[in-house]
Motif scaffolding. Sequence first.
Motif, PDB file in Angstrom:
ATOM      1  N   ASN A 215       0.901  -1.301  -0.084  1.00 11.53           N
ATOM      2  CA  ASN A 215       0.063  -0.122   0.127  1.00 11.53           C
ATOM      3  C   ASN A 215       0.830   1.269  -0.067  1.00 11.53           C
ATOM      4  O   ASN A 215       0.240   2.308  -0.494  1.00 11.53           O
ATOM      5  CB  ASN A 215      -0.821  -0.145   1.151  1.00 11.53           C
ATOM      6  CG  ASN A 215      -2.194  -0.808   0.773  1.00 11.53           C
ATOM      7  OD1 ASN A 215      -3.129  -0.412   0.205  1.00 11.53           O
ATOM      8  ND2 ASN A 215      -2.102  -2.215   1.386  1.00 11.53           N
ATOM      9  N   ASN A 231      -5.543 -10.284   8.389  1.00  8.95           N
ATOM     10  CA  ASN A 231      -6.510  -9.075   7.643  1.00  8.95           C
ATOM     11  C   ASN A 231      -5.913  -7.688   8.141  1.00  8.95           C
ATOM     12  O   ASN A 231      -6.078  -7.460   9.458  1.00  8.95           O
ATOM     13  CB  ASN A 231      -8.010  -9.176   8.073  1.00  8.95           C
ATOM     14  CG  ASN A 231      -8.808  -8.025   7.310  1.00  8.95           C
ATOM     15  OD1 ASN A 231      -8.386  -7.265   6.973  1.00  8.95           O
ATOM     16  ND2 ASN A 231     -10.206  -8.464   7.430  1.00  8.95           N
ATOM     17  N   GLU A 233      -6.967  -4.838   8.009  1.00 10.22           N
ATOM     18  CA  GLU A 233      -8.087  -3.669   8.389  1.00 10.22           C
ATOM     19  C   GLU A 233      -8.198  -4.504   9.890  1.00 10.22           C
ATOM     20  O   GLU A 233      -8.553  -3.326  10.989  1.00 10.22           O
ATOM     21  CB  GLU A 233      -9.263  -3.752   7.703  1.00 10.22           C
ATOM     22  CG  GLU A 233      -9.204  -3.280   6.272  1.00 10.22           C
ATOM     23  CD  GLU A 233     -10.221  -3.331   5.394  1.00 10.22           C
ATOM     24  OE1 GLU A 233     -11.225  -4.157   5.566  1.00 10.22           O
ATOM     25  OE2 GLU A 233     -10.340  -2.616   4.634  1.00 10.22           O
ATOM     26  N   SER A 236      -4.719  -3.754  12.028  1.00  6.49           N
ATOM     27  CA  SER A 236      -4.314  -2.265  12.504  1.00  6.49           C
ATOM     28  C   SER A 236      -5.216  -1.783  13.152  1.00  6.49           C
ATOM     29  O   SER A 236      -4.797  -0.501  14.005  1.00  6.49           O
ATOM     30  CB  SER A 236      -4.302  -1.441  11.379  1.00  6.49           C
ATOM     31  OG  SER A 236      -5.110  -1.431  10.450  1.00  6.49           O
ATOM     32  N   SER A 237      -6.418  -2.107  13.380  1.00  4.16           N
ATOM     33  CA  SER A 237      -7.535  -1.104  14.080  1.00  4.16           C
ATOM     34  C   SER A 237      -7.790  -2.140  15.741  1.00  4.16           C
ATOM     35  O   SER A 237      -8.563  -1.404  16.260  1.00  4.16           O
ATOM     36  CB  SER A 237      -8.907  -1.394  13.512  1.00  4.16           C
ATOM     37  OG  SER A 237      -9.397  -2.673  13.367  1.00  4.16           O
ATOM     38  N   THR A 397      -2.373   2.941   8.931  1.00  2.00           N
ATOM     39  CA  THR A 397      -3.484   2.482   9.274  1.00  2.00           C
ATOM     40  C   THR A 397      -4.471   2.194   8.342  1.00  2.00           C
ATOM     41  O   THR A 397      -5.778   2.242   8.240  1.00  2.00           O
ATOM     42  CB  THR A 397      -4.104   3.190  10.711  1.00  2.00           C
ATOM     43  OG1 THR A 397      -4.427   4.513  10.291  1.00  2.00           O
ATOM     44  CG2 THR A 397      -3.521   3.192  11.983  1.00  2.00           C
ATOM     45  N   GLY A 398      -4.166   2.419   7.131  1.00  2.00           N
ATOM     46  CA  GLY A 398      -4.798   2.273   5.774  1.00  2.00           C
ATOM     47  C   GLY A 398      -4.987   3.546   5.026  1.00  2.00           C
ATOM     48  O   GLY A 398      -4.433   4.682   5.297  1.00  2.00           O
ATOM     49  N   PRO A 399      -5.659   3.553   4.165  1.00  2.00           N
ATOM     50  CA  PRO A 399      -6.486   2.476   3.545  1.00  2.00           C
ATOM     51  C   PRO A 399      -5.616   1.298   2.874  1.00  2.00           C
ATOM     52  O   PRO A 399      -4.673   1.545   2.549  1.00  2.00           O
ATOM     53  CB  PRO A 399      -7.558   3.234   2.276  1.00  2.00           C
ATOM     54  CG  PRO A 399      -6.467   4.427   1.854  1.00  2.00           C
ATOM     55  CD  PRO A 399      -5.658   4.878   3.063  1.00  2.00           C
ATOM     56  N   TRP A 400      -6.262   0.223   2.825  1.00  2.34           N
ATOM     57  CA  TRP A 400      -5.557  -0.790   2.616  1.00  2.34           C
ATOM     58  C   TRP A 400      -6.002  -1.638   1.234  1.00  2.34           C
ATOM     59  O   TRP A 400      -5.385  -2.736   0.810  1.00  2.34           O
ATOM     60  CB  TRP A 400      -6.149  -2.095   3.694  1.00  2.34           C
ATOM     61  CG  TRP A 400      -5.465  -1.587   5.090  1.00  2.34           C
ATOM     62  CD1 TRP A 400      -6.271  -1.468   6.005  1.00  2.34           C
ATOM     63  CD2 TRP A 400      -4.230  -1.764   5.579  1.00  2.34           C
ATOM     64  NE1 TRP A 400      -5.304  -0.944   6.915  1.00  2.34           N
ATOM     65  CE2 TRP A 400      -4.255  -1.418   6.768  1.00  2.34           C
ATOM     66  CE3 TRP A 400      -2.988  -2.290   4.896  1.00  2.34           C
ATOM     67  CZ2 TRP A 400      -3.119  -1.405   7.465  1.00  2.34           C
ATOM     68  CZ3 TRP A 400      -1.855  -2.290   5.492  1.00  2.34           C
ATOM     69  CH2 TRP A 400      -1.715  -1.694   6.992  1.00  2.34           C
ATOM     70  N   ARG A 401      -6.785  -0.908   0.382  1.00  2.00           N
ATOM     71  CA  ARG A 401      -7.239  -1.068  -0.785  1.00  2.00           C
ATOM     72  C   ARG A 401      -6.328  -0.471  -1.981  1.00  2.00           C
ATOM     73  O   ARG A 401      -6.231   0.910  -1.768  1.00  2.00           O
ATOM     74  CB  ARG A 401      -8.514  -0.936  -1.191  1.00  2.00           C
ATOM     75  CG  ARG A 401      -9.367  -1.727  -0.095  1.00  2.00           C
ATOM     76  CD  ARG A 401     -10.909  -1.342  -0.074  1.00  2.00           C
ATOM     77  NE  ARG A 401     -11.724  -2.388   0.849  1.00  2.00           N
ATOM     78  CZ  ARG A 401     -12.132  -3.570   0.780  1.00  2.00           C
ATOM     79  NH1 ARG A 401     -12.071  -3.929  -0.632  1.00  2.00           N
ATOM     80  NH2 ARG A 401     -12.513  -4.065   1.702  1.00  2.00           N
ATOM     81  N   GLN A 430      -8.668  -7.042  -0.856  1.00  2.00           N
ATOM     82  CA  GLN A 430      -7.997  -5.646  -0.908  1.00  2.00           C
ATOM     83  C   GLN A 430      -7.009  -5.087  -1.810  1.00  2.00           C
ATOM     84  O   GLN A 430      -7.029  -4.073  -2.281  1.00  2.00           O
ATOM     85  CB  GLN A 430      -7.480  -5.286   0.595  1.00  2.00           C
ATOM     86  CG  GLN A 430      -8.602  -5.408   1.566  1.00  2.00           C
ATOM     87  CD  GLN A 430      -7.724  -5.782   3.115  1.00  2.00           C
ATOM     88  OE1 GLN A 430      -6.882  -5.986   3.056  1.00  2.00           O
ATOM     89  NE2 GLN A 430      -8.743  -6.011   4.126  1.00  2.00           N
TER      90      GLN A 430
END
Length: 497
Positions: A215, A231, A233, A236-237, A397-401, A430
């Motif tokens: 990413n 995963n 998402e 990281s959360s 922390t993203g975005p992961w897409r 993702q």
Amino acid sequence: MRLTVLAAAAALMITGTPAVQASGGPAVPRIDWTACGPDHPGFECASVQVPLDYDDPRGATTTVALARKPATDRANRIGSLFLNPGGPGGSGVDFALGAGDTLSRNLKGRFDIVGFDPRGIGRSDPLHCFASEADLARFFEGVPGFPYRAAQERPFFERYRSLGPECRDDQRIARHMSTADVARDLDLLRRAVGDRKISYLGFSYGSFLGATYANLFPDNIRALVVDGVLNPELWSSGRQVESDRIATEEEFREFLRTCDEAACSFGPQSGKRWDALLKSVRAEPIQLGDVTYTYDAVINAALGAMYSPSDWPAAADLFDQLSDAAAGLSAAKAEPDYDNGFDAYNGNVCADIEFPRTLGAYQATARYAAAGSEFGPAWWWGNAACADWPTNPDRYTGPWRTRTNAPVLVVGNHFDGVTDFRGAQAVHRQLAGSRLLAYAGWGHTAYQVSQCATDHTNAYLLSGTLPPVGTVCPANPNPFLPGVAAAEPLFKPAHRR
């Protein structure tokens, strides 16, 4: 994988000097490779300086240690294959020294096999929360592996919460251990070895590093494999417990099913024996020889066995002996010099993830985890180390897409109790253009365990050839059957990702 590499220690002190200064960016280090020592013939070791803080790329530096097995087919050399064995806290140097020969043979000698200790880990400016190994051992005295009784929760929480100030005080590396910074180091190392695009093989937590790299640097990929996939998402959360509370249970039920199918030592009706064992050991510890087994120790033994089916027969023997014993019972600051895996695990996880701060929040999530299975709390409670440990400002922390310039190969086992198959499915969704390779068997990671998955991974790394869409590698034979030698993974990590 944990290997003691004392002979290489001196070589690892050599520091590369800056070779190229990118305009406005960090210097690309020159790597001065030297022989690792007589215990590791054919391997080369080095260490380089990278920016401590990429917001100040020309300021203070930190050390990253490396080891490599040079390509044996120099005429057809592709480049460097970077490794990460998981953890966080696993030593990539040890991994390369231990598995480099095997990987080199698997890949026809066409890669330099390169492992590195991520910042704060092993030989790379290691984070130390304790003055000595004895102090580390004292930290665990008087607390269970995880709290399984209400009276244990507050003492456990307070002990683990104390790690935050203890680890952060006077250790600048503690403020710069995010996975995003490790990914930035990795891209700098790619440039240092002269590769235009990266080739990477990451296992377990190494899948989170791989996803972070993809990413942050989606255009810098030649071939990237993640095997045993988290995963990002969820991870990281701080919501990984949503997966943990059911993933280990799903694989463990397969452990019980295949045990009964093969008439293993813990059968027949191993499920009923397991439930009875947990009920007994929760009420009272079980003495087996010189070892006392508490409830948390039994749960952790089962959880540890889920990393590799090769350990299942021995685990079944242990549970059989414990069950028999339960039935009989009812009838009648110095210089740190220790392995810093525990410190490094927390240093990285707490840098990346914003966890709750209060005991009540941990108790509530523990109840949620326990509702999924008895393994849920064992995964969750250790995060209390982060209760008084601020995250790093440079974390990702993203975005992961994203869509990478080359397709990523995502490998997942149907019954992986550590990083379950849903994680692989999520990362496949993702990363646009990625390919999902499934292994229909058990254990943590598929490379070197499933010949089918190994062959597909090798073909992808060598030539970019992806397995056909929907490929599912068949499960290996039942590991409990007589004469079946369950395949060993390339590494068998400690109880981490």
